[in-house]
Design a protein around this motif. Structure first.
Motif, PDB file in Angstrom:
ATOM      1  N   ASP A  58     -12.797  -2.855   4.228  1.00 34.50           N
ATOM      2  CA  ASP A  58     -12.299  -3.529   5.397  1.00 34.50           C
ATOM      3  C   ASP A  58     -13.482  -4.173   6.104  1.00 34.50           C
ATOM      4  O   ASP A  58     -14.698  -3.913   6.150  1.00 34.50           O
ATOM      5  CB  ASP A  58     -11.555  -2.752   6.150  1.00 34.50           C
ATOM      6  CG  ASP A  58     -10.628  -1.830   5.527  1.00 34.50           C
ATOM      7  OD1 ASP A  58      -9.843  -2.434   4.496  1.00 34.50           O
ATOM      8  OD2 ASP A  58     -10.277  -0.693   5.634  1.00 34.50           O
TER       9      ASP A  58
ATOM     10  N   ARG B 120      -9.170   4.176  -4.114  1.00 35.74           N
ATOM     11  CA  ARG B 120     -10.515   3.962  -3.957  1.00 35.74           C
ATOM     12  C   ARG B 120     -11.335   5.093  -4.378  1.00 35.74           C
ATOM     13  O   ARG B 120     -12.378   5.190  -5.022  1.00 35.74           O
ATOM     14  CB  ARG B 120     -10.712   3.537  -2.486  1.00 35.74           C
ATOM     15  CG  ARG B 120     -10.405   2.115  -2.289  1.00 35.74           C
ATOM     16  CD  ARG B 120     -10.096   1.809  -0.729  1.00 35.74           C
ATOM     17  NE  ARG B 120      -9.283   0.737  -0.529  1.00 35.74           N
ATOM     18  CZ  ARG B 120      -8.726   0.451   0.797  1.00 35.74           C
ATOM     19  NH1 ARG B 120      -9.270   1.172   1.755  1.00 35.74           N
ATOM     20  NH2 ARG B 120      -8.201  -0.612   0.771  1.00 35.74           N
TER      21      ARG B 120
ATOM     22  N   ASP C 139       0.622  -1.292   0.003  1.00 33.87           N
ATOM     23  CA  ASP C 139       0.020   0.017   0.162  1.00 33.87           C
ATOM     24  C   ASP C 139       0.957   1.176   0.033  1.00 33.87           C
ATOM     25  O   ASP C 139       0.368   2.042   0.875  1.00 33.87           O
ATOM     26  CB  ASP C 139      -0.923   0.195   1.133  1.00 33.87           C
ATOM     27  CG  ASP C 139      -2.198  -0.684   0.613  1.00 33.87           C
ATOM     28  OD1 ASP C 139      -2.478  -1.100  -0.203  1.00 33.87           O
ATOM     29  OD2 ASP C 139      -3.112  -0.635   1.771  1.00 33.87           O
TER      30      ASP C 139
HETATM   31  C1  SR1 Z   1      -5.070   4.692   5.813  1.00 28.51           C
HETATM   32  S1  SR1 Z   1      -5.019   3.721   4.616  1.00 28.51           S
HETATM   33  C2  SR1 Z   1      -6.137   2.322   5.322  1.00 28.51           C
HETATM   34  C3  SR1 Z   1      -6.369   1.242   4.364  1.00 28.51           C
HETATM   35  O1  SR1 Z   1      -5.300   0.422   4.112  1.00 28.51           O
HETATM   36  C4  SR1 Z   1      -5.468  -0.765   4.134  1.00 28.51           C
HETATM   37  O2  SR1 Z   1      -5.122  -1.448   3.077  1.00 28.51           O
HETATM   38  C5  SR1 Z   1      -6.854  -1.024   4.636  1.00 28.51           C
HETATM   39  O3  SR1 Z   1      -7.592  -1.823   3.533  1.00 28.51           O
HETATM   40  C6  SR1 Z   1      -7.475   0.304   5.043  1.00 28.51           C
HETATM   41  O4  SR1 Z   1      -8.661   0.611   4.313  1.00 28.51           O
END
Ligand code: SR1
Length: 324
Positions: free
Chosen positions: A230, A153, A102
């Motif tokens: 989530d 998203r 991420d």
């Molecule tokens: C602050 S970012 C939060 C997201 O990162 C993770 O991948 C989870 O899905 C959450 O929604």
């Protein structure tokens, strides 16, 4: 317990891996980190975890210190591109394998990139939103910019707003170390200004929980539906509570994802993976599905949706997925 018959480099002294996190706060990150730790322990990885508690300067200095300690590999979980990318280049130049989860990078050379299937997650719940409230509905967004999954998203949200002529009445939200609590007053203010909103997209469960609480305290749960991303035990409790406005979410099992990130790294260190980009699949879960199937926690959801366990994802004979 550590598995037997592990290949190099797992067959000798513990493999030293630094896990550099932007934040470990909230349901998702608690479960993700637990999954990563359990998978690491099973294959003789000694995981050193730092949590910057959403302080991006601290995460950058955590990464610098990790590089200086010359680990066998580094995992970076979330973070800001501009503060981390130059240090990631330093790590790659120093010959340290890097895998990120991420985190958006301009230069991905020498780095394994992992994420959830954020676009399809957003599409899953937004298709439900359109089915529920229809084209031209009055909607609100609760989100924060600068976080790779949330930006991805939101890009899908923007497409749906345009394609279905949605009337976006408000956009509020922030990510903090207490995201759910800190978003209640923000969404409360937005609802007081726009009580006619029909649906809210809050694409991170801590944001979703804050939005749900604000809807309830304004007594709008009969007219406002909330769509999240989530899942956790606490989220399922909120979704299935009587009259809950949280009607759909799209989710992976965060513990399974944390474990799978460690397996991707392990396969790479063992020379058994070609991919440099990995996406973890998600499922869309509606409130109705939870209620119809009597699902009251993540363990029961795993039973109903075994794909969430990622048991066949990034595994090898010597590298089974840890059981959750
Ligand atoms: C602050 S970012 C939060 C997201 O990162 C993770 O991948 C989870 O899905 C959450 O929604």
């Amino acid at each position: 317990p550590v598995a037997e018959n592990l290949p190099a480099p797992f067959d000798g002294d513990p493999v030293q891996v630094a896990l550099v996190q932007q934040s470990g706060a909230g349901d998702f990150f608690t479960a993700w980190t637990a999954g990563a730790k359990a998978q690491a322990e099973a294959i003789n990885i000694e995981l050193t975890v730092t949590d910057a508690r959403n302080d991006n300067a601290k995460q950058a200095s955590d990464l610098e210190q990790a590089i200086a300690s010359s680990p066998d590999a580094i995992i970076i979980d979330h973070g800001q591109t501009d503060t981390l990318e130059p240090r990631i280049r330093d790590a790659v130049d120093a010959g340290i394998p890097v895998i990120v989860y991420d985190l958006a990078l301009e230069n991905t050379d020498g780095v394994i990139i992992t994420s959830q299937s954020d676009a399809s997650m957003a599409e899953g719940v937004l298709d439900q939103l359109i089915a529920d409230v229809g084209e031209g509905a009055k909607v609100g967004l609760v989100n924060a910019e600068g976080f790779a999954p949330l930006d991805r998203r939101q890009a899908v949200w923007d497409e749906y707003v345009a394609e279905y002529d949605l009337d976006e009445l408000f956009f509020t939200g922030e990510v903090t170390e207490s995201t759910a609590t800190d978003n209640i007053p923000l969404v409360d203010a937005a609802l007081k200004q726009h009580p006619d909103v029909q649906a809210i997209f809050a694409p991170y469960d801590e944001l979703t929980k804050g939005a749900v609480q604000a809807v309830i305290q304004n007594n709008l749960q009969d007219s406002v539906k909330v769509y999240g991303i989530d899942i956790s035990n606490a989220d399922i409790e909120v979704m299935t509570a009587g009259g809950s406005p949280w009607v759909a979410t799209s989710a992976t099992d965060p513990a399974a994802v944390g474990a799978a990130v460690v397996r991707a790294l392990a396969l790479s260190l063992a020379g058994e993976i070609e991919e440099t980009e990995v996406q973890f699949p998600a499922v869309t879960v509606t409130q109705q599905f939870l209620l119809d199937n009597g699902i009251s926690n993540v363990a029961a959801l795993r039973d109903a949706e075994p794909g969430l366990l990622l048991n066949d994802f990034l595994t090898a004979d010597w590298l089974p997925a840890v059981s959750q």
